[in-house]
Motif scaffolding. Structure first.
Motif, PDB file in Angstrom:
ATOM      1  N   ASN A  62      -3.118  -3.735 -12.924  1.00 51.00           N
ATOM      2  CA  ASN A  62      -4.508  -4.075 -12.687  1.00 51.00           C
ATOM      3  C   ASN A  62      -4.556  -5.483 -12.099  1.00 51.00           C
ATOM      4  N   TYR A  63      -5.337  -5.702 -11.054  1.00 51.45           N
ATOM      5  CA  TYR A  63      -5.359  -7.042 -10.464  1.00 51.45           C
ATOM      6  C   TYR A  63      -5.810  -8.101 -11.464  1.00 51.45           C
ATOM      7  N   SER A  64      -6.496  -7.674 -12.533  1.00 47.01           N
ATOM      8  CA  SER A  64      -6.977  -8.660 -13.512  1.00 47.01           C
ATOM      9  C   SER A  64      -5.858  -9.142 -14.440  1.00 47.01           C
ATOM     10  N   LEU A  81      -8.783  -9.391  -2.887  1.00 52.82           N
ATOM     11  CA  LEU A  81      -9.272  -8.182  -3.565  1.00 52.82           C
ATOM     12  C   LEU A  81     -10.205  -7.472  -2.603  1.00 52.82           C
ATOM     13  N   ASP A  82      -9.937  -6.197  -2.368  1.00 52.72           N
ATOM     14  CA  ASP A  82     -10.808  -5.353  -1.536  1.00 52.72           C
ATOM     15  C   ASP A  82     -11.254  -4.247  -2.487  1.00 52.72           C
ATOM     16  N   LEU A  83     -12.399  -4.483  -3.122  1.00 48.07           N
ATOM     17  CA  LEU A  83     -12.751  -3.676  -4.302  1.00 48.07           C
ATOM     18  C   LEU A  83     -13.173  -2.245  -3.959  1.00 48.07           C
ATOM     19  N   GLY A  84     -13.209  -1.428  -4.991  1.00 47.48           N
ATOM     20  CA  GLY A  84     -13.771  -0.085  -4.822  1.00 47.48           C
ATOM     21  C   GLY A  84     -12.737   0.982  -4.588  1.00 47.48           C
ATOM     22  N   VAL A  85     -13.174   2.018  -3.888  1.00 48.35           N
ATOM     23  CA  VAL A  85     -12.314   3.192  -3.708  1.00 48.35           C
ATOM     24  C   VAL A  85     -11.637   3.199  -2.349  1.00 48.35           C
ATOM     25  N   ASN A  86     -10.525   3.893  -2.327  1.00 50.65           N
ATOM     26  CA  ASN A  86      -9.814   4.156  -1.099  1.00 50.65           C
ATOM     27  C   ASN A  86     -10.426   5.430  -0.521  1.00 50.65           C
ATOM     28  N   ASP A 130      -1.621  -2.231  -7.136  1.00 46.48           N
ATOM     29  CA  ASP A 130      -2.711  -1.256  -7.258  1.00 46.48           C
ATOM     30  C   ASP A 130      -2.640  -0.633  -8.645  1.00 46.48           C
ATOM     31  N   ARG A 131      -3.822  -0.383  -9.179  1.00 45.88           N
ATOM     32  CA  ARG A 131      -3.933   0.229 -10.500  1.00 45.88           C
ATOM     33  C   ARG A 131      -3.606   1.718 -10.429  1.00 45.88           C
ATOM     34  N   ASP A 132      -3.732   2.241  -9.224  1.00 43.00           N
ATOM     35  CA  ASP A 132      -3.556   3.673  -9.021  1.00 43.00           C
ATOM     36  C   ASP A 132      -2.138   3.943  -8.498  1.00 43.00           C
ATOM     37  N   ALA A 133      -1.309   4.576  -9.324  1.00 44.97           N
ATOM     38  CA  ALA A 133       0.098   4.792  -8.963  1.00 44.97           C
ATOM     39  C   ALA A 133       0.218   5.631  -7.687  1.00 44.97           C
ATOM     40  N   ASP A 150      -1.961  -9.128  -2.631  1.00 46.92           N
ATOM     41  CA  ASP A 150      -3.034  -8.178  -2.324  1.00 46.92           C
ATOM     42  C   ASP A 150      -3.217  -7.364  -3.603  1.00 46.92           C
ATOM     43  N   GLY A 151      -4.288  -7.634  -4.334  1.00 45.32           N
ATOM     44  CA  GLY A 151      -4.492  -7.025  -5.658  1.00 45.32           C
ATOM     45  C   GLY A 151      -5.015  -5.608  -5.621  1.00 45.32           C
ATOM     46  N   THR A 152      -5.383  -5.144  -4.437  1.00 44.35           N
ATOM     47  CA  THR A 152      -5.919  -3.774  -4.298  1.00 44.35           C
ATOM     48  C   THR A 152      -5.293  -3.181  -3.035  1.00 44.35           C
ATOM     49  N   ILE A 153      -4.004  -2.927  -3.092  1.00 46.70           N
ATOM     50  CA  ILE A 153      -3.263  -2.637  -1.856  1.00 46.70           C
ATOM     51  C   ILE A 153      -3.722  -1.338  -1.168  1.00 46.70           C
ATOM     52  N   GLY A 194     -15.903  -5.438 -15.668  1.00 53.68           N
ATOM     53  CA  GLY A 194     -15.138  -6.163 -16.686  1.00 53.68           C
ATOM     54  C   GLY A 194     -13.870  -6.749 -16.089  1.00 53.68           C
ATOM     55  N   HIS A 195     -13.169  -5.952 -15.268  1.00 56.86           N
ATOM     56  CA  HIS A 195     -11.927  -6.454 -14.663  1.00 56.86           C
ATOM     57  C   HIS A 195     -12.215  -7.544 -13.631  1.00 56.86           C
ATOM     58  N   LEU A 196     -13.306  -7.371 -12.898  1.00 55.08           N
ATOM     59  CA  LEU A 196     -13.661  -8.394 -11.904  1.00 55.08           C
ATOM     60  C   LEU A 196     -13.963  -9.711 -12.625  1.00 55.08           C
ATOM     61  N   ARG A 244      -5.478   7.770   6.972  1.00 56.20           N
ATOM     62  CA  ARG A 244      -5.221   6.460   6.356  1.00 56.20           C
ATOM     63  C   ARG A 244      -6.501   5.619   6.265  1.00 56.20           C
ATOM     64  N   HIS A 245      -6.632   4.905   5.142  1.00 55.72           N
ATOM     65  CA  HIS A 245      -7.775   4.011   4.928  1.00 55.72           C
ATOM     66  C   HIS A 245      -7.743   2.891   5.975  1.00 55.72           C
ATOM     67  N   ILE A 246      -8.899   2.582   6.558  1.00 53.82           N
ATOM     68  CA  ILE A 246      -8.948   1.518   7.579  1.00 53.82           C
ATOM     69  C   ILE A 246      -9.308   0.201   6.895  1.00 53.82           C
ATOM     70  N   HIS A 290      -3.882   1.593   0.880  1.00 59.41           N
ATOM     71  CA  HIS A 290      -2.915   2.119   1.839  1.00 59.41           C
ATOM     72  C   HIS A 290      -2.177   0.993   2.575  1.00 59.41           C
ATOM     73  N   GLY A 291      -2.430  -0.229   2.150  1.00 54.26           N
ATOM     74  CA  GLY A 291      -1.671  -1.352   2.720  1.00 54.26           C
ATOM     75  C   GLY A 291      -2.147  -1.820   4.074  1.00 54.26           C
ATOM     76  N   GLY A 292      -3.350  -1.410   4.459  1.00 55.25           N
ATOM     77  CA  GLY A 292      -3.852  -1.726   5.796  1.00 55.25           C
ATOM     78  C   GLY A 292      -3.991  -3.217   6.065  1.00 55.25           C
ATOM     79  N   HIS A 293      -4.420  -3.978   5.050  1.00 55.31           N
ATOM     80  CA  HIS A 293      -4.600  -5.416   5.291  1.00 55.31           C
ATOM     81  C   HIS A 293      -3.255  -6.099   5.560  1.00 55.31           C
ATOM     82  N   ILE A 294      -2.295  -5.827   4.676  1.00 59.86           N
ATOM     83  CA  ILE A 294      -0.993  -6.491   4.848  1.00 59.86           C
ATOM     84  C   ILE A 294      -0.381  -6.105   6.200  1.00 59.86           C
TER      85      ILE A 294
HETATM   86  C1  LIG Z   1     -10.858  -0.273  -0.921  1.00 61.72           C
HETATM   87  S1  LIG Z   1      -9.304   0.214  -1.516  1.00 61.72           S
HETATM   88  C2  LIG Z   1      -8.210  -0.949  -0.766  1.00 61.72           C
HETATM   89  C3  LIG Z   1      -7.829  -0.588   0.630  1.00 61.72           C
HETATM   90  C4  LIG Z   1      -6.787  -1.500   1.239  1.00 61.72           C
HETATM   91  N1  LIG Z   1      -7.262  -2.834   1.409  1.00 61.72           N
HETATM   92  C5  LIG Z   1      -6.298  -0.936   2.562  1.00 61.72           C
HETATM   93  O1  LIG Z   1      -6.548  -1.544   3.598  1.00 61.72           O
HETATM   94  O2  LIG Z   1      -5.680   0.138   2.561  1.00 61.72           O
HETATM   95  C6  LIG Z   1      -9.325  -0.320  -3.161  1.00 61.72           C
HETATM   96  C7  LIG Z   1      -8.072  -0.047  -3.944  1.00 61.72           C
HETATM   97  O3  LIG Z   1      -8.160  -0.807  -5.137  1.00 61.72           O
HETATM   98  C8  LIG Z   1      -7.586  -0.074  -6.194  1.00 61.72           C
HETATM   99  N2  LIG Z   1      -8.169  -0.650  -7.416  1.00 61.72           N
HETATM  100  C9  LIG Z   1      -9.419  -0.499  -7.910  1.00 61.72           C
HETATM  101  N3  LIG Z   1      -9.583  -1.225  -9.030  1.00 61.72           N
HETATM  102  C10 LIG Z   1      -8.409  -1.865  -9.248  1.00 61.72           C
HETATM  103  C11 LIG Z   1      -7.947  -2.781 -10.241  1.00 61.72           C
HETATM  104  N4  LIG Z   1      -8.752  -3.196 -11.235  1.00 61.72           N
HETATM  105  N5  LIG Z   1      -6.690  -3.262 -10.142  1.00 61.72           N
HETATM  106  C12 LIG Z   1      -5.865  -2.879  -9.121  1.00 61.72           C
HETATM  107  N6  LIG Z   1      -6.242  -1.994  -8.172  1.00 61.72           N
HETATM  108  C13 LIG Z   1      -7.499  -1.504  -8.221  1.00 61.72           C
HETATM  109  C14 LIG Z   1      -7.953   1.357  -5.890  1.00 61.72           C
HETATM  110  O4  LIG Z   1      -7.042   2.239  -6.496  1.00 61.72           O
HETATM  111  C15 LIG Z   1      -7.867   1.387  -4.366  1.00 61.72           C
HETATM  112  O5  LIG Z   1      -6.609   1.838  -3.938  1.00 61.72           O
END
Ligand SMILES: C[S@@+](CC[C@H](N)C(=O)[O-])C[C@H]1O[C@@H](n2cnc3c(N)ncnc32)[C@H](O)[C@@H]1O
Length: 290
Positions: free
Chosen positions: A77-79, A98-103, A51-54, A24-27, A213-215, A2-4, A29-33
């Motif tokens: 998309n969080y945007s 927003l916690d940007l980037g990759v999981n 999350d943009r990623d299903a 939480d626009g970038t959920i 662009g989305h940011l 699991r993502h920390i 693995h849901g760790g923050h919530i």
């Molecule tokens: C760093 S992870 C978040 C981790 C999360 N905070 C946790 O504790 O598990 C970033 C997440 O943002 C999602 N993501 C990236 N760009 C996005 C966008 N434009 N809109 C929504 N989700 C996005 C990715 O698919 C990824 O799951």
């Protein structure tokens, strides 16, 4: 694995337990919530998890089942704040994260194409329904777009970025680049080591997902979706993203209807980095709507 969640304590310290709605626009693995629920009292708060990623959203749902209807999930998309808000009855938010980037999971799933260590499709899309993948960018993109991506997002010199673009174009004329290892081998032949190859992958990912662009779209609009007193928290991992957030937040606070919560960027503590090395480049900025 699991993502920390990163900088969760620092975010919680700045959250009010009176919030009605938090997004939480970038959920991921849901760790923050989960951290907020476990370390605070949010009985009266509705959480909106986006999350943009299903695939990630599905995982978040499975990790957060015990919180039941306290959380509404949206694959978006969080945007797209307009629709996220519309789907919950046009409500505004008291907090947005927003916690940007990759999981971390993205690197484990070889078929998603994010990892330089696993052979898989040249994909790198967060949103698998989108039409544009790393394959399209690298095999059909023009020289100047490819070179600019390496130069702007990877800090490679213009000369070297042009050289890399030429090598890619030369190679794809012989045969298309179709897997991550095709691309990794090409970069190795150019003389890049693992660290630089990871940077190149990050550049491609930023383009494929139009991450900046989305940011920027989000930063232009979030003010209309925050209640007075509501806070926006953004964690970045890339210097360009941090710069964009820093200047946009500064502009907003100068106009007067926003207040910067931290003038200096918040970074993970030594202890957090020891526990979670992936947090080392994280930077948190917080702004409050007045
Ligand atoms: C760093 S992870 C978040 C981790 C999360 N905070 C946790 O504790 O598990 C970033 C997440 O943002 C999602 N993501 C990236 N760009 C996005 C966008 N434009 N809109 C929504 N989700 C996005 C990715 O698919 C990824 O799951």
């Amino acid at each position: 694995m699991r993502h920390i969640p990163v900088l969760a304590k620092e975010i919680l310290e700045n959250l009010s337990e009176d919030m009605s709605v938090f997004m939480d626009g970038t959920i991921g693995h849901g760790g923050h919530i989960e951290y907020f629920f476990s370390n605070g009292n949010f009985d009266n708060t509705l959480f909106v998890a986006v999350d943009r990623d299903a695939q990630m959203l599905k995982k978040a749902k499975s990790y957060l089942t015990s919180f039941g209807d306290k959380i509404i999930f949206q694959n978006n998309n969080y945007s797209d704040l307009e629709n996220i808000s519309k789907n919950i009855g046009d409500k505004k938010f008291d907090g947005i994260l927003l916690d940007l980037g990759v999981n971390m999971d993205h690197f484990k799933l070889s078929d998603r194409g994010f990892s330089i260590k696993k052979d898989g499709n040249l994909d790198m899309r967060f949103d698998s329904s989108s039409q544009y993948s790393a394959y399209d960018f690298l095999n059909n993109g023009n020289r100047s777009d490819i070179s600019q991506a390496f130069n702007k997002y990877g800090d490679f010199t213009t000369k070297f970025a042009d050289y890399m673009a030429d090598c890619i174009i030369g190679e794809r004329k012989k045969s298309k680049l179709s897997t991550t290892f095709d691309f990794v081998n090409l970069l190795k032949n150019i003389g890049l080591g693992t660290k630089k190859i990871s940077v190149v992958f990050q550049c491609v990912r930023i383009v494929v997902n139009n991450e900046l662009g989305h940011l920027e779209k989000f930063l232009d609009n979030f003010g209309s979706y925050l209640n007075s007193g509501g806070k926006c928290f953004i964690i970045t991992y890339h210097s360009i993203e941090d710069r964009i957030v820093k200047y946009k937040f500064k502009d907003k606070s100068r106009i007067g209807n926003f207040q910067l919560i931290n003038k200096k960027v918040i970074k993970p503590s030594y202890q957090e980095i020891q526990k979670n090395n992936a947090s080392r480049s994280a930077k948190l900025r917080i702004i409050k709507a007045l």
